[in-house]
Design an enzyme around this catalytic site. Structure first.
Site, PDB file in Angstrom:
ATOM      1  N   LYS A  67       0.913  -1.338  -0.175  1.00 32.35           N
ATOM      2  CA  LYS A  67       0.237   0.102  -0.012  1.00 32.35           C
ATOM      3  C   LYS A  67       0.836   1.367  -0.001  1.00 32.35           C
ATOM      4  O   LYS A  67       2.081   1.172   0.849  1.00 32.35           O
ATOM      5  CB  LYS A  67      -0.745   0.064   1.224  1.00 32.35           C
ATOM      6  CG  LYS A  67      -1.708   1.207   1.383  1.00 32.35           C
ATOM      7  CD  LYS A  67      -2.889   1.330   2.202  1.00 32.35           C
ATOM      8  CE  LYS A  67      -2.543   1.793   3.468  1.00 32.35           C
ATOM      9  NZ  LYS A  67      -3.764   2.064   4.222  1.00 32.35           N
ATOM     10  N   ARG A 110     -10.521  -1.649   6.860  1.00 28.31           N
ATOM     11  CA  ARG A 110      -9.525  -2.640   7.772  1.00 28.31           C
ATOM     12  C   ARG A 110      -9.029  -2.259   8.837  1.00 28.31           C
ATOM     13  O   ARG A 110      -8.706  -3.227  10.118  1.00 28.31           O
ATOM     14  CB  ARG A 110      -8.235  -2.790   6.681  1.00 28.31           C
ATOM     15  CG  ARG A 110      -7.324  -1.982   6.300  1.00 28.31           C
ATOM     16  CD  ARG A 110      -6.379  -1.553   7.548  1.00 28.31           C
ATOM     17  NE  ARG A 110      -5.044  -1.179   7.075  1.00 28.31           N
ATOM     18  CZ  ARG A 110      -4.270  -0.338   7.657  1.00 28.31           C
ATOM     19  NH1 ARG A 110      -4.561   0.314   8.942  1.00 28.31           N
ATOM     20  NH2 ARG A 110      -3.028  -0.041   7.415  1.00 28.31           N
ATOM     21  N   HIS A 137     -12.687  11.165  11.025  1.00 26.12           N
ATOM     22  CA  HIS A 137     -13.244  10.464  10.022  1.00 26.12           C
ATOM     23  C   HIS A 137     -13.223   8.647  10.154  1.00 26.12           C
ATOM     24  O   HIS A 137     -14.159   8.372   9.916  1.00 26.12           O
ATOM     25  CB  HIS A 137     -12.217  10.493   8.667  1.00 26.12           C
ATOM     26  CG  HIS A 137     -12.712   9.567   7.252  1.00 26.12           C
ATOM     27  ND1 HIS A 137     -13.778   9.900   6.805  1.00 26.12           N
ATOM     28  CD2 HIS A 137     -12.217   8.704   7.002  1.00 26.12           C
ATOM     29  CE1 HIS A 137     -13.797   9.071   5.614  1.00 26.12           C
ATOM     30  NE2 HIS A 137     -12.751   8.562   5.864  1.00 26.12           N
ATOM     31  N   GLN A 138     -12.407   8.322  11.012  1.00 24.57           N
ATOM     32  CA  GLN A 138     -12.341   6.996  11.065  1.00 24.57           C
ATOM     33  C   GLN A 138     -13.238   6.427  12.339  1.00 24.57           C
ATOM     34  O   GLN A 138     -13.510   5.392  12.419  1.00 24.57           O
ATOM     35  CB  GLN A 138     -10.892   6.496  11.795  1.00 24.57           C
ATOM     36  CG  GLN A 138      -9.633   6.843  10.873  1.00 24.57           C
ATOM     37  CD  GLN A 138      -9.719   5.953   9.725  1.00 24.57           C
ATOM     38  OE1 GLN A 138     -10.386   4.754   9.477  1.00 24.57           O
ATOM     39  NE2 GLN A 138      -9.201   6.549   8.566  1.00 24.57           N
ATOM     40  N   MET A 219      -6.110   2.688  18.518  1.00 23.28           N
ATOM     41  CA  MET A 219      -5.957   2.643  17.219  1.00 23.28           C
ATOM     42  C   MET A 219      -5.400   3.881  16.723  1.00 23.28           C
ATOM     43  O   MET A 219      -5.044   3.864  15.193  1.00 23.28           O
ATOM     44  CB  MET A 219      -7.459   2.375  16.625  1.00 23.28           C
ATOM     45  CG  MET A 219      -8.178   1.170  17.197  1.00 23.28           C
ATOM     46  SD  MET A 219      -7.263  -0.253  17.076  1.00 23.28           S
ATOM     47  CE  MET A 219      -6.984  -0.315  15.251  1.00 23.28           C
ATOM     48  N   GLY A 220      -5.291   5.123  17.150  1.00 21.43           N
ATOM     49  CA  GLY A 220      -4.735   6.452  16.500  1.00 21.43           C
ATOM     50  C   GLY A 220      -3.193   6.465  16.286  1.00 21.43           C
ATOM     51  O   GLY A 220      -2.661   6.809  15.495  1.00 21.43           O
ATOM     52  N   THR A 221      -2.475   5.569  17.119  1.00 21.86           N
ATOM     53  CA  THR A 221      -0.846   5.705  17.343  1.00 21.86           C
ATOM     54  C   THR A 221      -0.392   4.873  16.403  1.00 21.86           C
ATOM     55  O   THR A 221      -0.333   3.586  16.470  1.00 21.86           O
ATOM     56  CB  THR A 221      -0.609   5.835  18.806  1.00 21.86           C
ATOM     57  OG1 THR A 221      -1.050   6.470  19.560  1.00 21.86           O
ATOM     58  CG2 THR A 221       0.876   5.715  18.865  1.00 21.86           C
TER      59      THR A 221
HETATM   60  P1  NAD Z   1      -9.317  12.945  11.492  1.00 25.32           P
HETATM   61  O1  NAD Z   1      -8.225  14.015  10.898  1.00 25.32           O
HETATM   62  O2  NAD Z   1     -10.573  12.823  10.774  1.00 25.32           O
HETATM   63  O3  NAD Z   1      -9.428  13.227  12.966  1.00 25.32           O
HETATM   64  C1  NAD Z   1      -8.590  13.650  13.774  1.00 25.32           C
HETATM   65  C2  NAD Z   1      -9.063  13.190  15.405  1.00 25.32           C
HETATM   66  O4  NAD Z   1      -8.079  13.485  16.099  1.00 25.32           O
HETATM   67  C3  NAD Z   1     -10.355  14.017  15.645  1.00 25.32           C
HETATM   68  O5  NAD Z   1     -10.878  13.244  16.529  1.00 25.32           O
HETATM   69  C4  NAD Z   1      -9.518  15.177  16.306  1.00 25.32           C
HETATM   70  O6  NAD Z   1     -10.328  15.701  17.175  1.00 25.32           O
HETATM   71  C5  NAD Z   1      -8.478  14.467  17.039  1.00 25.32           C
HETATM   72  N1  NAD Z   1      -7.209  15.309  17.341  1.00 25.32           N
HETATM   73  C6  NAD Z   1      -6.501  16.083  16.432  1.00 25.32           C
HETATM   74  N2  NAD Z   1      -5.686  16.749  17.191  1.00 25.32           N
HETATM   75  C7  NAD Z   1      -5.611  16.306  18.572  1.00 25.32           C
HETATM   76  C8  NAD Z   1      -4.942  16.543  19.458  1.00 25.32           C
HETATM   77  N3  NAD Z   1      -3.763  17.341  19.643  1.00 25.32           N
HETATM   78  N4  NAD Z   1      -5.240  15.981  20.646  1.00 25.32           N
HETATM   79  C9  NAD Z   1      -6.006  14.994  20.764  1.00 25.32           C
HETATM   80  N5  NAD Z   1      -6.808  14.747  19.794  1.00 25.32           N
HETATM   81  C10 NAD Z   1      -6.638  15.251  18.699  1.00 25.32           C
HETATM   82  O7  NAD Z   1      -8.326  11.749  11.335  1.00 25.32           O
HETATM   83  P2  NAD Z   1      -8.690  10.449  11.159  1.00 25.32           P
HETATM   84  O8  NAD Z   1      -8.836   9.686   9.802  1.00 25.32           O
HETATM   85  O9  NAD Z   1     -10.179   9.990  11.846  1.00 25.32           O
HETATM   86  O10 NAD Z   1      -7.910   9.195  11.753  1.00 25.32           O
HETATM   87  C11 NAD Z   1      -7.521   9.286  13.323  1.00 25.32           C
HETATM   88  C12 NAD Z   1      -6.126   8.889  13.521  1.00 25.32           C
HETATM   89  O11 NAD Z   1      -6.248   7.548  13.266  1.00 25.32           O
HETATM   90  C13 NAD Z   1      -4.777   9.544  12.825  1.00 25.32           C
HETATM   91  O12 NAD Z   1      -3.969   9.708  13.905  1.00 25.32           O
HETATM   92  C14 NAD Z   1      -4.362   8.328  11.795  1.00 25.32           C
HETATM   93  O13 NAD Z   1      -3.179   8.452  11.498  1.00 25.32           O
HETATM   94  C15 NAD Z   1      -4.869   7.201  12.697  1.00 25.32           C
HETATM   95  N6  NAD Z   1      -5.326   5.937  12.016  1.00 25.32           N
HETATM   96  C16 NAD Z   1      -4.662   4.632  12.480  1.00 25.32           C
HETATM   97  C17 NAD Z   1      -4.718   3.859  11.470  1.00 25.32           C
HETATM   98  C18 NAD Z   1      -4.100   2.450  12.273  1.00 25.32           C
HETATM   99  O14 NAD Z   1      -4.213   1.257  11.313  1.00 25.32           O
HETATM  100  N7  NAD Z   1      -3.835   2.308  13.402  1.00 25.32           N
HETATM  101  C19 NAD Z   1      -5.415   3.786  10.458  1.00 25.32           C
HETATM  102  C20 NAD Z   1      -5.973   5.022   9.992  1.00 25.32           C
HETATM  103  C21 NAD Z   1      -5.657   6.109  10.658  1.00 25.32           C
END
Ligand code: NAD
Length: 321
Positions: A67, A110, A137-138, A219-221
């Site tokens: 990817k 996924r 978004h996620q 899931m975010g990190t």
């Molecule tokens: P998005 O940009 O749509 O949303 C961002 C989210 O993070 C919102 O809830 C926002 O309020 C919050 N945020 C932004 N800055 C912040 C801060 N300083 N402190 C706390 N919260 C904060 O993003 P998304 O598409 O929903 O993705 C969210 C996260 O998930 C991203 O970090 C992305 O890299 C990660 N992600 C991980 C995987 C994985 O496989 N683990 C896959 C996709 C995305």
């Protein structure tokens, strides 16, 4: 080769097929039938973009490929999604390119499937309250996939930007569940399952917040320096992950590993639980934590499923290449 455009993905692959693809690839990773190659992720010095590759090979399903994509922060102003990704699959027997697949929706599916697989195998059986940290978004994908694993009666949520919480309220309502805005203390004490899906670089959910038996899907990190959960909470929990190498370098575990409160040998692959090699949750009052870092094999698994379905439905575009 076949082309499956982004616009076709939604009609092809659903949560069930994403879940099945991700669950079996986690199992294959743990039995050493599938492995990920080192991740490349670079700030390219143009358009403020982060660009990279995630790749791997599954000897069981013969999914081989990568990817490619990343994050372009200026895209939204151009009417495009900031995260952009494309999957390229290769024929494992010949090395010839097999398919080019739009990867944006697949990434969300996924990623949600990964936390959903963790909830199926690790969450308390009678979980009733789902706690959401993050409303980007996620988050909607995450909530929909989680709701399929337990009979939740309520969703409670917190977000750094409270104005975004309407996404959680709308998604809960779509699922027929009540939604309440909550403090982090309330989420830690009331939720049986917590999903964190933010872009945070500082801990949000603290060790003292979480009481009683809980499953936390972090899931975010997915990058060095990011953090959603207090390292002391990671150290206190029984920790599972998609891939240990990623968990300790770019996942939520990186901080507890760095301060010496968690050892690499303490971390369990979720695939080991799926394969029956690890019991998973051992008591109702245990805190289980899934560090979902996002591996290339997840992308290959869902993209392969999408290509198979596209060929079957006659919507894959065949190109002489
Ligand atoms: P998005 O940009 O749509 O949303 C961002 C989210 O993070 C919102 O809830 C926002 O309020 C919050 N945020 C932004 N800055 C912040 C801060 N300083 N402190 C706390 N919260 C904060 O993003 P998304 O598409 O929903 O993705 C969210 C996260 O998930 C991203 O970090 C992305 O890299 C990660 N992600 C991980 C995987 C994985 O496989 N683990 C896959 C996709 C995305």
């Amino acid at each position: 080769m076949f082309i499956v455009p982004e616009s076709e993905i939604a009609a092809l692959i659903d949560r069930k097929s994403s879940f099945d693809a991700v669950e079996s690839v986690f199992a294959a990773m743990s039995s050493k039938d599938a492995y990920n190659f080192p991740v490349i992720r670079e700030a390219i010095g143009h358009a403020d973009a982060l660009y990279g590759f995630k790749s791997g090979f599954d000897r069981k399903s013969l999914a081989l490929g990568l990817k490619s994509g990343g994050y372009w922060p200026g895209n939204e102003a151009k009417g495009l999604t900031n995260h952009q990704s494309t999957v390229i699959l290769f024929d494992a027997d010949t090395g010839k390119v097999k398919a080019l697949v739009g990867g944006n929706l697949l990434t969300a599916l996924r990623t949600a499937a990964a936390s959903s697989v963790s909830i199926k195998h690790l969450a308390p059986e009678n979980a009733k309250v789902l706690g959401m940290i993050g409303a980007g978004h996620q988050s909607a994908f995450q909530m929909r996939a989680a709701a399929e694993q337990r009979d939740f009666e309520k969703v409670i949520g917190w977000n750094f930007h409270p104005e975004m919480l309407s996404r959680l309220a709308d998604t809960a309502s779509e699922l027929g569940l009540p939604f309440e805005e909550a403090t982090l203390e309330q989420i830690g004490s009331d939720a049986d399952v917590i999903i964190s899906i933010t872009a945070s670089h500082d801990p949000i959910l603290m060790d003292a917040h979480v009481t009683g038996g809980t499953h936390i899907a972090c899931m975010g990190t997915d990058t060095k320096g990011k953090q959603e959960v207090d390292a002391a909470l990671v150290a206190r929990a029984t920790v599972f992950t998609d891939e240990i190498a990623q968990a300790i370098s770019i996942g939520e575990c990186q901080h507890a590993i760095a301060n010496g409160t968690l050892k690499e040998s303490d971390i369990i692959e979720l695939g080991a639980v799926i394969n029956g090699d690890h019991v998973g949750r051992s008591s109702d009052d245990e805190i289980t934590l899934f560090d979902g870092t996002g591996v290339g094999l997840q992308d290959l698994a869902v993209a392969s499923a999408a290509v198979d379905l596209a060929i079957k439905k006659g919507v894959a575009i065949e190109v002489d290449f």
